[in-house]
Scaffold this motif. Structure first.
Motif, PDB file in Angstrom:
ATOM      1  N   ASP A  29       0.820  -1.213   0.000  1.00 27.90           N
ATOM      2  CA  ASP A  29       0.000   0.000   0.000  1.00 27.90           C
ATOM      3  C   ASP A  29       0.856   1.266   0.000  1.00 27.90           C
ATOM      4  N   ALA A  30       2.130   1.145  -0.304  1.00 29.00           N
ATOM      5  CA  ALA A  30       3.002   2.324  -0.402  1.00 29.00           C
ATOM      6  C   ALA A  30       2.494   3.235  -1.528  1.00 29.00           C
ATOM      7  N   ILE A  77      -1.066   1.540 -11.696  1.00 31.64           N
ATOM      8  CA  ILE A  77      -2.525   1.633 -11.761  1.00 31.64           C
ATOM      9  C   ILE A  77      -3.105   0.954 -10.521  1.00 31.64           C
ATOM     10  N   ASN A  78      -4.100   1.599  -9.946  1.00 32.56           N
ATOM     11  CA  ASN A  78      -4.752   1.090  -8.735  1.00 32.56           C
ATOM     12  C   ASN A  78      -6.229   0.881  -9.025  1.00 32.56           C
ATOM     13  N   VAL A  79      -6.680  -0.358  -8.937  1.00 27.05           N
ATOM     14  CA  VAL A  79      -8.092  -0.665  -9.161  1.00 27.05           C
ATOM     15  C   VAL A  79      -8.642  -1.305  -7.895  1.00 27.05           C
ATOM     16  N   THR A  80      -9.749  -0.754  -7.404  1.00 21.41           N
ATOM     17  CA  THR A  80     -10.407  -1.302  -6.210  1.00 21.41           C
ATOM     18  C   THR A  80     -11.904  -1.322  -6.480  1.00 21.41           C
ATOM     19  N   VAL A 124       1.482  -5.788  -7.946  1.00 24.78           N
ATOM     20  CA  VAL A 124       1.938  -5.473  -6.590  1.00 24.78           C
ATOM     21  C   VAL A 124       0.947  -6.032  -5.578  1.00 24.78           C
ATOM     22  N   LYS A 125      -0.339  -5.957  -5.924  1.00 24.76           N
ATOM     23  CA  LYS A 125      -1.395  -6.316  -4.971  1.00 24.76           C
ATOM     24  C   LYS A 125      -2.620  -6.746  -5.767  1.00 24.76           C
ATOM     25  N   GLY A 126      -3.409  -7.668  -5.204  1.00 22.32           N
ATOM     26  CA  GLY A 126      -4.619  -8.112  -5.876  1.00 22.32           C
ATOM     27  C   GLY A 126      -4.349  -9.297  -6.792  1.00 22.32           C
ATOM     28  N   ARG A 127      -5.385  -9.702  -7.506  1.00 22.84           N
ATOM     29  CA  ARG A 127      -5.284 -10.882  -8.375  1.00 22.84           C
ATOM     30  C   ARG A 127      -6.131 -10.682  -9.611  1.00 22.84           C
ATOM     31  N   GLY A 128      -5.709 -11.318 -10.693  1.00 26.64           N
ATOM     32  CA  GLY A 128      -6.498 -11.284 -11.923  1.00 26.64           C
ATOM     33  C   GLY A 128      -6.051 -12.392 -12.850  1.00 26.64           C
ATOM     34  N   ALA A 162       2.575  -7.785 -28.317  1.00 21.70           N
ATOM     35  CA  ALA A 162       1.747  -7.062 -29.287  1.00 21.70           C
ATOM     36  C   ALA A 162       1.096  -8.054 -30.246  1.00 21.70           C
ATOM     37  N   GLY A 163      -0.181  -7.867 -30.524  1.00 22.16           N
ATOM     38  CA  GLY A 163      -0.885  -8.707 -31.493  1.00 22.16           C
ATOM     39  C   GLY A 163      -1.457  -9.985 -30.920  1.00 22.16           C
ATOM     40  N   THR A 164      -1.138 -10.314 -29.670  1.00 23.67           N
ATOM     41  CA  THR A 164      -1.635 -11.546 -29.051  1.00 23.67           C
ATOM     42  C   THR A 164      -3.085 -11.358 -28.606  1.00 23.67           C
ATOM     43  N   GLN A 165      -3.953 -12.290 -29.007  1.00 20.49           N
ATOM     44  CA  GLN A 165      -5.364 -12.200 -28.619  1.00 20.49           C
ATOM     45  C   GLN A 165      -5.503 -12.617 -27.154  1.00 20.49           C
ATOM     46  N   HIS A 166      -6.152 -11.776 -26.365  1.00 20.80           N
ATOM     47  CA  HIS A 166      -6.240 -12.025 -24.926  1.00 20.80           C
ATOM     48  C   HIS A 166      -7.415 -11.258 -24.339  1.00 20.80           C
ATOM     49  N   TRP A 167      -7.728 -11.552 -23.080  1.00 22.70           N
ATOM     50  CA  TRP A 167      -8.677 -10.751 -22.308  1.00 22.70           C
ATOM     51  C   TRP A 167      -8.305 -10.877 -20.842  1.00 22.70           C
ATOM     52  N   PHE A 168      -8.860  -9.986 -20.008  1.00 24.25           N
ATOM     53  CA  PHE A 168      -8.449  -9.908 -18.603  1.00 24.25           C
ATOM     54  C   PHE A 168      -9.669  -9.776 -17.704  1.00 24.25           C
ATOM     55  N   ASN A 169      -9.635 -10.522 -16.591  1.00 27.81           N
ATOM     56  CA  ASN A 169     -10.676 -10.406 -15.573  1.00 27.81           C
ATOM     57  C   ASN A 169     -10.022 -10.265 -14.201  1.00 27.81           C
ATOM     58  N   LEU A 170     -10.664  -9.506 -13.337  1.00 31.85           N
ATOM     59  CA  LEU A 170     -10.230  -9.469 -11.938  1.00 31.85           C
ATOM     60  C   LEU A 170     -10.788 -10.670 -11.192  1.00 31.85           C
ATOM     61  N   CYS A 171     -10.193 -10.976 -10.041  1.00 32.06           N
ATOM     62  CA  CYS A 171     -10.741 -12.010  -9.163  1.00 32.06           C
ATOM     63  C   CYS A 171     -11.801 -11.392  -8.255  1.00 32.06           C
ATOM     64  N   ASP A 172     -12.312 -12.209  -7.336  1.00 27.11           N
ATOM     65  CA  ASP A 172     -13.481 -11.789  -6.553  1.00 27.11           C
ATOM     66  C   ASP A 172     -13.257 -10.523  -5.736  1.00 27.11           C
ATOM     67  N   ASP A 173     -12.012 -10.253  -5.334  1.00 23.96           N
ATOM     68  CA  ASP A 173     -11.791  -9.055  -4.505  1.00 23.96           C
ATOM     69  C   ASP A 173     -11.763  -7.772  -5.347  1.00 23.96           C
ATOM     70  N   ARG A 174     -11.881  -7.931  -6.660  1.00 25.38           N
ATOM     71  CA  ARG A 174     -11.951  -6.780  -7.584  1.00 25.38           C
ATOM     72  C   ARG A 174     -10.896  -5.730  -7.263  1.00 25.38           C
ATOM     73  N   THR A 175      -9.699  -6.223  -7.018  1.00 29.86           N
ATOM     74  CA  THR A 175      -8.593  -5.339  -6.655  1.00 29.86           C
ATOM     75  C   THR A 175      -7.371  -5.743  -7.441  1.00 29.86           C
ATOM     76  N   ILE A 176      -6.693  -4.759  -8.037  1.00 28.03           N
ATOM     77  CA  ILE A 176      -5.377  -5.043  -8.590  1.00 28.03           C
ATOM     78  C   ILE A 176      -4.573  -3.750  -8.614  1.00 28.03           C
ATOM     79  N   ARG A 177      -3.300  -3.901  -8.272  1.00 25.74           N
ATOM     80  CA  ARG A 177      -2.375  -2.778  -8.300  1.00 25.74           C
ATOM     81  C   ARG A 177      -1.169  -3.241  -9.091  1.00 25.74           C
ATOM     82  N   CYS A 178      -0.868  -2.539 -10.190  1.00 27.61           N
ATOM     83  CA  CYS A 178       0.166  -2.996 -11.118  1.00 27.61           C
ATOM     84  C   CYS A 178       1.083  -1.867 -11.535  1.00 27.61           C
TER      85      CYS A 178
END
Ligand SMILES: [Fe+2]
Length: 193
Positions: A42-43, A71-74, A102-106, A132-148
């Motif tokens: 949490d720095a 980036i901080n997502v909560t 740094v924190k959270g999961r996805g 670049a060019g790689t087909q992908h998608w992203f989801n957060l886990c249940d805590d809907r938190t990620i810090r990257c």
């Protein structure tokens, strides 16, 4: 620590070296940088970037990146659902998507040109890139938190380009791992501890 799940093969990979070896043919780097021995999760953003400056500089040289941010997502992030919907549809980018968690999961789901779809579960200490060019998608886990920490060649190049026939809806956006085992009462009595 990261793990990989290949739903169509009912297979999960958790060993660090096996993860690295599995991802390498797809041009995906995997590195483990310990967070808790270096800086608090949490720095401030500035403290996070300062703590990992040597690694970030190394990656900038390796991949031609010019800027880095945090980036901080909560659950309190304004318009979170709209933001998540943007990235949970299958897409590509014109530059690598590099993320150090740094924190959270996805989960990054990767849809290779040949070979089955696989999910990469990332959590604190995991660095991966989506080339670049790689087909992908992203989801957060249940805590809907990620810090990257994110690295960019050109921040404007990171807009998603959606693919014509997305397959993301065929794959459950459920995070696996120890936190998501069923409650003890649901387990077979023989294995209950
Ligand atoms: Fe993306």
């Amino acid at each position: 620590m990261a793990s990989i799940n290949i739903p169509d093969e009912d297979r999960t990979i958790t060993d660090t070296q096996e993860i690295t070896d599995f991802l390498s043919p797809f041009g995906i780097w995997y590195e483990k940088w310990d967070v808790d021995s270096r800086v608090g999760r949490d720095a401030s953003n500035e403290e996070i970037l300062a703590a990992f400056a040597p690694e970030v500089e190394r990656l900038k040289e390796k991949g031609g990146f010019v800027t880095a941010d945090v980036i901080n997502v909560t659950p309190e992030t304004p318009s979170l659902d709209a933001m998540l919907a943007k990235f949970s549809k299958e897409h590509t980018h014109s530059e690598d998507e590099v993320r150090f968690t740094v924190k959270g999961r996805g989960i990054f789901h990767i849809h290779p040109k040949d070979g089955p779809v696989f999910g990469v579960l990332v959590e604190s200490g995991d660095l991966i890139n989506v080339p670049a060019g790689t087909q992908h998608w992203f989801n957060l886990c249940d805590d809907r938190t990620i810090r990257c920490i994110r690295l960019f060649e050109d921040p404007s190049g990171w807009a998603p380009n959606y693919v014509d026939q997305p397959i993301d809806e065929k794959y459950a956006a459920v995070c696996w791992g120890p936190d998501y085992l069923p409650p003890a009462d649901d387990l077979d009595p023989v294995v209950k501890l």
